[in-house]
Write a protein that holds these residues in place. Structure first.
Motif, PDB file in Angstrom:
ATOM      1  N   ILE A 208     124.051 124.199 158.418  1.00 46.45           N
ATOM      2  CA  ILE A 208     122.695 123.664 158.281  1.00 46.45           C
ATOM      3  C   ILE A 208     122.530 123.088 156.866  1.00 46.45           C
ATOM      4  CG2 ILE A 208     120.246 124.290 158.272  1.00 46.45           C
ATOM      5  CD1 ILE A 208     121.050 126.615 160.204  1.00 46.45           C
ATOM      6  N   PHE A 216     130.622 115.929 146.651  1.00 51.81           N
ATOM      7  CA  PHE A 216     129.445 115.110 146.964  1.00 51.81           C
ATOM      8  C   PHE A 216     128.191 115.967 146.878  1.00 51.81           C
ATOM      9  CE2 PHE A 216     132.897 112.671 148.531  1.00 51.81           C
ATOM     10  CZ  PHE A 216     132.502 111.343 148.357  1.00 51.81           C
ATOM     11  N   VAL A 233     119.352 126.333 143.062  1.00 47.01           N
ATOM     12  CA  VAL A 233     119.070 127.627 143.690  1.00 47.01           C
ATOM     13  C   VAL A 233     117.741 128.182 143.165  1.00 47.01           C
ATOM     14  CG1 VAL A 233     119.918 129.977 144.085  1.00 47.01           C
ATOM     15  CG2 VAL A 233     121.532 128.079 143.994  1.00 47.01           C
ATOM     16  N   VAL A 237     115.041 122.859 147.175  1.00 47.68           N
ATOM     17  CA  VAL A 237     114.896 121.409 147.371  1.00 47.68           C
ATOM     18  C   VAL A 237     113.654 121.213 148.237  1.00 47.68           C
ATOM     19  CG1 VAL A 237     115.993 119.276 148.160  1.00 47.68           C
ATOM     20  CG2 VAL A 237     117.409 121.159 147.288  1.00 47.68           C
TER      21      VAL A 237
END
Ligand code: HEC
Length: 292
Positions: A208, A216, A233, A237
């Motif tokens: 997920i 990347f 962390v 986001v």
């Protein structure tokens, strides 16, 4: 007349047993620096000396009653060193006269039984074991002494308290003070397994959440990789399933420092898990991190 065990040997045996006894109850060798241990050693040694002195008196008396021949053979045997005598005894057979004294004749079944005396060391161990058993069972049943469950509770409380103490005295870890330490990787792996594996999968290969082993990165708020991981962390986001673990109070700064070390480790110190190996495809843009 029998030869007696030298007092030094008795004392060594007593000290050996005391060490076993103390170790069983204390569960470490810390008692070597305790006055109680050395106190018991001294008292036991004094008792052994007294016992040996009384033995000497009895021996002298008995010796006087021996015939000249018996005296000579007793003195000759006394000259043989203790260990040598023990060794010889192991292979010695009883003489026919000695055997006659201790023979129990069953009569009815014709079996002949020798009523040998139990060896002193055997009796000693037997009584030691019996006393130990009584003390141990009583201590186990009625007190907290040497009780594994209460010892465990006690140690658990102490550890929780010392962790709380550590957290209080240690300044909290922030993005400014956080640093990559190889020693934190293992602890970080545990944090990862508990909190992150559901989305980022085993070894961070992605699910997920994106693949954390490739180069990347969708989120690159910092110039250096370790700080970048800490930042993401800590702040999450916005608008995605990646929550702000630090700002939401789920993980402490120290936890994030640990898990960031683990993610840094799988990203920089391990080969990437490619899509061909079951890793998630690249997500975001290729990163060019500044050197740590
Ligand atoms: C509920 C799912 C979920 C959990 C649990 C989760 N993440 Fe994420 N994570 C995501 C998603 C989704 C993203 C991608 C966000 C985006 O679109 O930029 C992400 C992004 C990231 C990124 C940045 C990757 C990039 O390419 O920018 C890092 C680093 C990260 N997560 C680490 C962790 C760590 C460490 C934990 C555990 C403390 C964790 N995540 C727990 C879902 C999750």
């Amino acid at each position: 007349m029998k030869q007696r065990t030298p007092v030094v040997v008795n004392i060594l045996i007593i000290i050996g047993l005391l060490i076993v006894f103390y170790y069983l109850f204390v569960q470490s060798y810390a008692f070597f620096s305790s006055p109680y241990f050395w106190g018991t050693v001294v008292i036991a040694s004094i008792l052994a000396y007294i016992h040996s002195a009384i033995g000497d008196l009895i021996e002298n008396n008995k010796f006087k009653k021996l015939s000249e021949e018996e005296k000579a053979s007793y003195l000759a045997e006394k000259k043989i060193p203790f260990l040598r005598r023990q060794y010889n005894a192991a292979f010695k057979k009883q003489s026919a006269t000695e055997e006659k004294d201790i023979l129990i004749d069953h009569g009815f079944d014709g079996i002949m039984e020798l009523d040998n005396q139990l060896p002193k060391w055997w009796l000693g161990l037997f009584w030691f074991g019996t006393v130990f058993c009584i003390v141990y069972v009583a201590a186990f049943s009625f007190t907290d002494f040497a009780h594994p469950i209460s010892e465990y509770d006690q140690e658990y409380k102490e550890q929780i308290a010392s962790i709380a103490e550590f957290e209080k005295t240690q300044p909290p870890v922030t993005i400014e003070t956080a640093e990559f330490l190889a020693d934190n990787i293992a602890a970080g792996e545990e944090v990862f397994k508990t909190n992150c594996v559901s989305c980022h999968s085993e070894g961070g290969k992605g699910g997920i959440g994106p693949n954390l082993t490739d180069n990347f990165w969708n989120n690159q708020p910092e110039k250096k990789l370790f700080k970048n991981i800490f930042h993401v962390v800590d702040n999450g986001v916005t608008g995605t399933a990646m929550q702000a673990w630090g700002k939401n109070g789920v993980l402490t700064g120290r936890d994030i420092q640990n898990v960031a070390a683990y993610v840094y480790h799988i990203n920089q110190e391990q080969p990437p898990i490619t899509p061909a190996q079951g890793g998630a495809p690249a997500y975001g843009t290729e990163a060019h991190w500044e050197k740590e």
